[in-house]
Design a protein around this motif. Structure first.
Motif, short mmCIF file in Angstrom:
data_model
loop_
_atom_site.label_atom_id
_atom_site.label_comp_id
_atom_site.label_asym_id
_atom_site.label_seq_id
_atom_site.Cartn_x
_atom_site.Cartn_y
_atom_site.Cartn_z
N ASP A 14 15.27 -26.13 57.28
CA ASP A 14 15.53 -26.43 55.87
C ASP A 14 14.59 -25.60 55.03
O ASP A 14 13.48 -25.29 55.44
CB ASP A 14 15.36 -27.93 55.58
CG ASP A 14 13.95 -28.40 55.72
OD1 ASP A 14 13.17 -28.21 54.77
OD2 ASP A 14 13.61 -28.95 56.79
N THR A 15 15.08 -25.19 53.87
CA THR A 15 14.27 -24.34 52.99
C THR A 15 14.54 -24.69 51.54
O THR A 15 15.65 -25.13 51.20
CB THR A 15 14.55 -22.85 53.25
OG1 THR A 15 13.58 -22.06 52.56
CG2 THR A 15 15.94 -22.43 52.79
N VAL A 47 6.15 -25.52 51.35
CA VAL A 47 6.14 -25.62 52.82
C VAL A 47 5.27 -26.79 53.26
O VAL A 47 4.27 -26.65 53.95
CB VAL A 47 5.65 -24.30 53.50
CG1 VAL A 47 6.72 -23.23 53.48
CG2 VAL A 47 4.37 -23.77 52.82
N TYR A 76 17.68 -15.84 55.14
CA TYR A 76 18.43 -16.60 56.14
C TYR A 76 19.93 -16.26 56.06
O TYR A 76 20.58 -16.10 57.08
CB TYR A 76 18.21 -18.10 55.94
CG TYR A 76 16.76 -18.52 56.12
CD1 TYR A 76 16.00 -18.02 57.18
CD2 TYR A 76 16.14 -19.40 55.23
CE1 TYR A 76 14.67 -18.39 57.33
CE2 TYR A 76 14.81 -19.77 55.39
CZ TYR A 76 14.09 -19.26 56.43
OH TYR A 76 12.78 -19.61 56.59
N SER A 80 21.30 -13.47 55.05
CA SER A 80 21.59 -12.12 55.57
C SER A 80 21.34 -12.04 57.07
O SER A 80 21.82 -11.13 57.74
CB SER A 80 20.77 -11.07 54.83
OG SER A 80 19.40 -11.17 55.17
N ALA A 84 13.13 -17.09 50.71
CA ALA A 84 13.62 -17.13 52.08
C ALA A 84 15.13 -17.31 52.15
O ALA A 84 15.77 -16.88 53.12
CB ALA A 84 12.93 -18.27 52.83
C1 COA Z 1 10.28 -15.76 52.73
C2 COA Z 1 9.18 -14.83 53.20
C3 COA Z 1 8.71 -15.29 54.56
C4 COA Z 1 9.71 -13.38 53.27
O1 COA Z 1 8.69 -12.56 53.79
P1 COA Z 1 8.78 -10.93 53.68
O2 COA Z 1 7.90 -10.36 54.75
O3 COA Z 1 8.52 -10.54 52.28
O4 COA Z 1 10.28 -10.64 54.05
P2 COA Z 1 10.92 -9.25 54.51
O5 COA Z 1 10.17 -8.11 53.91
O6 COA Z 1 11.09 -9.26 55.96
O7 COA Z 1 12.31 -9.37 53.77
C5 COA Z 1 13.45 -9.79 54.44
C6 COA Z 1 14.56 -10.14 53.46
O8 COA Z 1 14.27 -11.36 52.79
C7 COA Z 1 14.85 -11.32 51.48
N1 COA Z 1 13.76 -11.48 50.51
C8 COA Z 1 12.45 -11.49 50.73
N2 COA Z 1 11.76 -11.67 49.58
C9 COA Z 1 12.69 -11.75 48.61
C10 COA Z 1 12.60 -11.94 47.21
N3 COA Z 1 11.44 -12.03 46.57
N4 COA Z 1 13.75 -12.00 46.52
C11 COA Z 1 14.93 -11.89 47.13
N5 COA Z 1 15.07 -11.69 48.46
C12 COA Z 1 13.96 -11.64 49.18
C13 COA Z 1 15.56 -9.99 51.35
O9 COA Z 1 16.86 -10.17 51.82
C14 COA Z 1 14.74 -9.15 52.34
O10 COA Z 1 15.43 -8.05 52.83
P3 COA Z 1 15.31 -6.63 52.07
O11 COA Z 1 13.85 -6.37 51.80
O12 COA Z 1 15.91 -5.68 53.04
O13 COA Z 1 16.08 -6.80 50.79
C15 COA Z 1 8.00 -14.84 52.20
O14 COA Z 1 8.49 -14.58 50.90
C16 COA Z 1 7.25 -16.13 52.17
O15 COA Z 1 6.34 -16.34 52.96
N6 COA Z 1 7.62 -17.04 51.24
C17 COA Z 1 6.93 -18.31 51.10
C18 COA Z 1 7.17 -19.24 52.27
C19 COA Z 1 8.60 -19.68 52.42
O16 COA Z 1 9.29 -19.99 51.48
N7 COA Z 1 9.00 -19.75 53.69
C20 COA Z 1 10.26 -20.26 54.07
C21 COA Z 1 10.06 -21.64 54.60
S1 COA Z 1 11.53 -22.30 55.26
#
Ligand code: COA
Length: 331
Positions: free
Chosen positions: A287-288, A192, A298, A300, A294
């Motif tokens: 973009d990711t 990020v 996005y 779903s 993430a």
């Molecule tokens: C992406 C991120 C924000 C998700 O946060 P989170 O609070 O764990 O997400 P949620 O609990 O709301 O999960 C939502 C959905 O995301 C997906 N998801 C989250 N983590 C996942 C993982 N490790 N593997 C696969 N899918 C995942 C799933 O679809 C999940 O839904 P489900 O739990 O019903 O299966 C977190 O992992 C993060 O901060 N990652 C690092 C930063 C990043 O990459 N940000 C995106 C920048 S564009």
């Protein structure tokens, strides 16, 4: 430390008055007039009990060295009051223990949020509340007391996953917590914009820029609390070219690595769409990193992949990762 906490008694009055007076006198212009302005100090345990709340104190060698009170408000929130720690006990964890006791008591009483007022001069207390996930919530209370007090409002939600929009004051006061979230995400491998190990100063600098964008109206910033801890965020950049005023960039969706898969990111994404529409933005772009946590989120949530750019961002191991561009049109 926790064992030194006990319920306050009305008989603690002399010790409480000594403690509060010493704390107030650390700040210029603060004047203590117990009989005129703080008569509740004479029987503080009864005062909080009558309000449906409670008082905790910490006693050391017969002296009162810490206090905190809490009581329910009309709106489901509880108020935190009379949080004072003797100068010699600061940094010992006592303040943390007092706050934890008050918050636990409020949660057990059904509190949905904790609110407090803090004199604008008590800057050390502000850092303490901010490190504990409280954010400033706009209004400043003006008193006509001997100390000419101005007080900031601080608050935080206490139970479950709660997402709130952060205004300029809230964004500024969220910098300490958001910096921890950003640093820990980067250090855990999130791609990020930054590379690990991330210095706190760099993280704070980033959020200062965001907070000024919020103040100028070029950014919308959300915070997510899970059980009273500020653990997540997402933002919209509204600063678009003249011919793209219907559009915004979604950026920095972050959830602290210790609190993942609790649904915080999903709630953040739902709320940011509501905020985007309210700001007249009907097309969102982001973009990711390909294959990141993430990406499935996005997809779903109804985002469409526009394409991939290979070798887009440097990774900690020296390799270059691809990025995926996503867009979503809002109804
Ligand atoms: C992406 C991120 C924000 C998700 O946060 P989170 O609070 O764990 O997400 P949620 O609990 O709301 O999960 C939502 C959905 O995301 C997906 N998801 C989250 N983590 C996942 C993982 N490790 N593997 C696969 N899918 C995942 C799933 O679809 C999940 O839904 P489900 O739990 O019903 O299966 C977190 O992992 C993060 O901060 N990652 C690092 C930063 C990043 O990459 N940000 C995106 C920048 S564009």
């Amino acid at each position: 430390l926790i064992s030194r906490l006990r319920p306050g008694r009305d008989g603690d009055a002399p010790g409480l008055i000594t403690l509060l007076t010493a704390c107030w006198l650390e700040y210029p212009g603060c004047v203590v007039d117990v009989d005129g302005e703080l008569p509740e100090l004479h029987a503080l345990a009864t005062y909080f009990a009558d309000a449906g709340g409670t008082l905790f104190v910490s006693e050391l060698d017969g002296r009162i060295v810490g206090s905190v009170g809490t009581r329910p408000l009309a709106d489901g929130a509880w108020e935190l009051c009379k949080m004072y720690v003797d100068a010699g006990q600061r940094g010992s964890g006592l303040a943390q223990a007092l706050l934890a006791a008050a918050e636990a008591h409020a949660v057990a009483g059904g509190a949905t949020a904790m609110k407090l007022w803090s004199d604008t001069r008590f800057t050390r207390a502000h850092r303490f509340y901010e490190n504990n996930s409280y954010v400033r919530s706009g209004p400043i209370k003006v008193w006509t007391d001997l100390s000419n007090s101005l007080e900031f409002a601080y608050a935080k939600p206490l139970a479950g996953v709660v997402v709130q929009r952060l205004d300029a004051a809230a964004a500024e006061s969220a910098i300490p917590r958001l910096s921890v979230v950003l640093r820990d995400c980067v250090d855990a491998g999130a791609s990020v914009s930054f590379l690990p190990p991330m210095a706190m100063e760099r993280a704070r600098g980033f959020w200062k820029g965001v907070a000024s964008g919020v103040a100028m109206g070029t950014r919308i910033l959300l915070g997510a609390w899970v059980d009273g801890v500020l653990v997540g965020t997402v933002m919209l950049n509204l600063d678009m070219p003249q011919n793209q005023g219907h559009r915004a960039d979604l950026q920095k969706l972050l959830v602290h690595p210790a609190i993942r898969r609790r649904g915080a990111a999903r709630v953040l994404m739902q709320r940011i769409e509501t905020e985007a529409l309210a700001a007249g933005r009907t097309l969102l772009v982001l973009d990711t990193e390909a294959d990141s946590n993430a990406e499935p989120l996005y997809r779903s949530a109804g985002w469409t992949e526009a394409g991939r750019i290979p070798r887009f961002a440097l990774m900690p191991d020296g390799s270059l990762s691809a990025t995926i561009l996503f867009w979503k049109e809002l109804a």
